[in-house]
Design a protein around this motif. Structure first.
Motif, PDB file in Angstrom:
ATOM      1  N   TRP A  41       6.285   0.190   6.463  1.00 43.64           N
ATOM      2  CA  TRP A  41       6.760  -0.707   5.474  1.00 43.64           C
ATOM      3  C   TRP A  41       7.687  -1.888   5.849  1.00 43.64           C
ATOM      4  CZ3 TRP A  41       6.747  -1.170  -0.049  1.00 43.64           C
ATOM      5  CH2 TRP A  41       7.309  -1.909  -0.429  1.00 43.64           C
ATOM      6  N   LYS A  42       7.787  -3.395   5.768  1.00 43.55           N
ATOM      7  CA  LYS A  42       7.727  -4.921   6.034  1.00 43.55           C
ATOM      8  C   LYS A  42       8.711  -5.114   4.981  1.00 43.55           C
ATOM      9  CE  LYS A  42       3.946  -4.416   9.152  1.00 43.55           C
ATOM     10  NZ  LYS A  42       2.166  -5.128  10.133  1.00 43.55           N
ATOM     11  N   ASP A  43       9.303  -5.016   5.570  1.00 43.76           N
ATOM     12  CA  ASP A  43      10.603  -5.827   4.782  1.00 43.76           C
ATOM     13  C   ASP A  43       9.900  -7.475   4.166  1.00 43.76           C
ATOM     14  OD1 ASP A  43      12.379  -4.320   3.791  1.00 43.76           O
ATOM     15  OD2 ASP A  43      13.201  -4.530   5.764  1.00 43.76           O
ATOM     16  N   ASP A  44       9.452  -8.241   5.018  1.00 47.28           N
ATOM     17  CA  ASP A  44       9.376  -9.559   4.876  1.00 47.28           C
ATOM     18  C   ASP A  44       8.108  -9.930   3.905  1.00 47.28           C
ATOM     19  OD1 ASP A  44       7.191  -8.137   7.175  1.00 47.28           O
ATOM     20  OD2 ASP A  44       7.669 -10.267   8.026  1.00 47.28           O
ATOM     21  N   VAL A  45       7.523  -8.691   3.711  1.00 47.00           N
ATOM     22  CA  VAL A  45       5.879  -9.491   2.983  1.00 47.00           C
ATOM     23  C   VAL A  45       5.916  -8.169   1.625  1.00 47.00           C
ATOM     24  CG1 VAL A  45       4.539 -10.240   4.993  1.00 47.00           C
ATOM     25  CG2 VAL A  45       4.884  -7.415   4.092  1.00 47.00           C
ATOM     26  N   THR A  46       5.214  -8.495   0.720  1.00 47.11           N
ATOM     27  CA  THR A  46       5.510  -8.028  -0.729  1.00 47.11           C
ATOM     28  C   THR A  46       4.088  -6.616  -0.669  1.00 47.11           C
ATOM     29  OG1 THR A  46       5.864  -7.874  -3.182  1.00 47.11           O
ATOM     30  CG2 THR A  46       3.724  -9.218  -1.820  1.00 47.11           C
ATOM     31  N   TRP A  47       4.006  -5.821  -1.077  1.00 48.45           N
ATOM     32  CA  TRP A  47       2.883  -4.694  -1.450  1.00 48.45           C
ATOM     33  C   TRP A  47       2.228  -5.328  -1.831  1.00 48.45           C
ATOM     34  CZ3 TRP A  47       0.860  -3.297  -6.258  1.00 48.45           C
ATOM     35  CH2 TRP A  47       1.229  -4.123  -7.105  1.00 48.45           C
ATOM     36  N   GLY A  48       1.575  -6.377  -2.276  1.00 39.24           N
ATOM     37  CA  GLY A  48       0.893  -7.108  -3.021  1.00 39.24           C
ATOM     38  C   GLY A  48       0.837  -7.631  -4.237  1.00 39.24           C
ATOM     39  N   ARG A  49      -0.667  -8.162  -4.643  1.00 38.51           N
ATOM     40  CA  ARG A  49      -0.072  -9.321  -5.655  1.00 38.51           C
ATOM     41  C   ARG A  49      -1.464  -8.748  -7.226  1.00 38.51           C
ATOM     42  NH1 ARG A  49       0.871 -14.116  -5.095  1.00 38.51           N
ATOM     43  NH2 ARG A  49       1.623 -13.645  -2.656  1.00 38.51           N
ATOM     44  N   GLN A  50      -1.394  -9.426  -7.980  1.00 36.04           N
ATOM     45  CA  GLN A  50      -2.829  -9.291  -9.058  1.00 36.04           C
ATOM     46  C   GLN A  50      -3.373 -10.599  -8.783  1.00 36.04           C
ATOM     47  OE1 GLN A  50      -1.793  -7.683 -12.569  1.00 36.04           O
ATOM     48  NE2 GLN A  50      -3.702  -7.417 -13.493  1.00 36.04           N
ATOM     49  N   VAL A  51      -4.913 -10.493  -8.812  1.00 35.95           N
ATOM     50  CA  VAL A  51      -5.429 -11.291  -8.497  1.00 35.95           C
ATOM     51  C   VAL A  51      -6.712 -11.390  -9.672  1.00 35.95           C
ATOM     52  CG1 VAL A  51      -4.641 -11.618  -6.031  1.00 35.95           C
ATOM     53  CG2 VAL A  51      -6.505 -10.010  -6.251  1.00 35.95           C
ATOM     54  N   GLN A  52      -7.366 -12.280  -9.418  1.00 35.78           N
ATOM     55  CA  GLN A  52      -8.606 -12.232 -10.439  1.00 35.78           C
ATOM     56  C   GLN A  52      -9.218 -12.704  -9.294  1.00 35.78           C
ATOM     57  OE1 GLN A  52      -9.265 -15.360 -13.454  1.00 35.78           O
ATOM     58  NE2 GLN A  52      -6.676 -15.292 -13.397  1.00 35.78           N
ATOM     59  N   VAL A 126       0.830   3.319  -6.450  1.00 34.97           N
ATOM     60  CA  VAL A 126       1.663   2.212  -5.952  1.00 34.97           C
ATOM     61  C   VAL A 126       1.560   1.025  -6.920  1.00 34.97           C
ATOM     62  CG1 VAL A 126       0.684   0.442  -4.495  1.00 34.97           C
ATOM     63  CG2 VAL A 126       0.071   3.653  -3.798  1.00 34.97           C
ATOM     64  N   ALA A 127       1.172   0.720  -7.948  1.00 37.32           N
ATOM     65  CA  ALA A 127       1.587  -0.338  -8.380  1.00 37.32           C
ATOM     66  C   ALA A 127       2.438  -0.243  -9.491  1.00 37.32           C
ATOM     67  CB  ALA A 127       0.266  -0.747  -9.422  1.00 37.32           C
ATOM     68  N   ALA A 128       3.082   1.011  -9.636  1.00 41.08           N
ATOM     69  CA  ALA A 128       4.530   0.833 -10.218  1.00 41.08           C
ATOM     70  C   ALA A 128       5.700   0.661  -9.824  1.00 41.08           C
ATOM     71  CB  ALA A 128       4.281   2.637 -11.130  1.00 41.08           C
ATOM     72  N   VAL A 129       5.359   1.091  -8.102  1.00 45.87           N
ATOM     73  CA  VAL A 129       6.031   1.438  -7.097  1.00 45.87           C
ATOM     74  C   VAL A 129       6.733   0.278  -7.075  1.00 45.87           C
ATOM     75  CG1 VAL A 129       7.228   2.207  -5.361  1.00 45.87           C
ATOM     76  CG2 VAL A 129       6.365   3.664  -6.681  1.00 45.87           C
ATOM     77  N   GLY A 130       5.119  -1.003  -6.584  1.00 45.06           N
ATOM     78  CA  GLY A 130       5.344  -2.110  -6.432  1.00 45.06           C
ATOM     79  C   GLY A 130       5.786  -3.053  -7.510  1.00 45.06           C
ATOM     80  N   TYR A 131       5.770  -3.092  -8.677  1.00 44.09           N
ATOM     81  CA  TYR A 131       6.570  -4.305  -9.596  1.00 44.09           C
ATOM     82  C   TYR A 131       7.954  -3.755  -9.732  1.00 44.09           C
ATOM     83  CZ  TYR A 131       1.844  -6.063 -11.688  1.00 44.09           C
ATOM     84  OH  TYR A 131       0.510  -6.794 -11.327  1.00 44.09           O
TER      85      TYR A 131
END
Length: 140
Positions: A41-52, A126-131
């Motif tokens: 886990w890296k504190d300086d970036v997020t887990w991801g993002r929803q995209v199109q 992962v999506a739930a924990v990420g959000y």
């Protein structure tokens, strides 16, 4: 935590002399953070993002084994969920994850997504924990 994970990663964060992941929120969160830190886990970036995805996106590029810089995904027509451009950071690589189908949610998954997948191999987890992590870090 499984017993072996408890033995390896549980933390007595509240200082009461017990590693109590059932009754102490400080111990729970510190133990989870200890585990995530150990798997990248890296504190300086997020887990991801929803995209199109653009029309006609080559779905063979989706999956955690394919990693590209954000600029490369942008060149393929991927945008933020709201249609705006992706961040222009070349130091971040990501994978396209399509947990349902291309008519459903699609994510760009960063290194923290991979760390969460080591905890639980479910894209939905992962999506739930990420959000949840986003709401804790960036409350509305």
């Amino acid at each position: 935590f499984m017993p072996s994970s408890f033995m390896s990663y549980a933390v007595d964060y509240d200082g009461d002399g017990k590693k109590d992941i059932w009754g102490s929120f400080p111990d729970v969160f510190a133990s989870a953070a200890n585990y995530l830190s150990s798997v990248g886990w890296k504190d300086d970036v997020t887990w991801g993002r929803q995209v199109q995805l653009p029309e006609g996106f080559d779905e063979s590029l989706a999956g955690l084994d394919t990693k590209k810089k954000l600029a490369e995904w942008a060149d393929l027509g991927i945008t933020r969920f709201d249609g705006s451009e992706l961040p222009s950071r070349d130091d971040i690589v990501a994978s396209v994850v399509i947990p349902d189908d291309n008519e459903g949610r699609v994510y760009l998954a960063y290194a923290n997504y991979d760390a969460l997948m080591r905890w639980n191999r479910s894209h939905y987890f992962v999506a739930a924990v990420g959000y949840l992590s986003d709401r804790i870090r960036f409350p509305r």
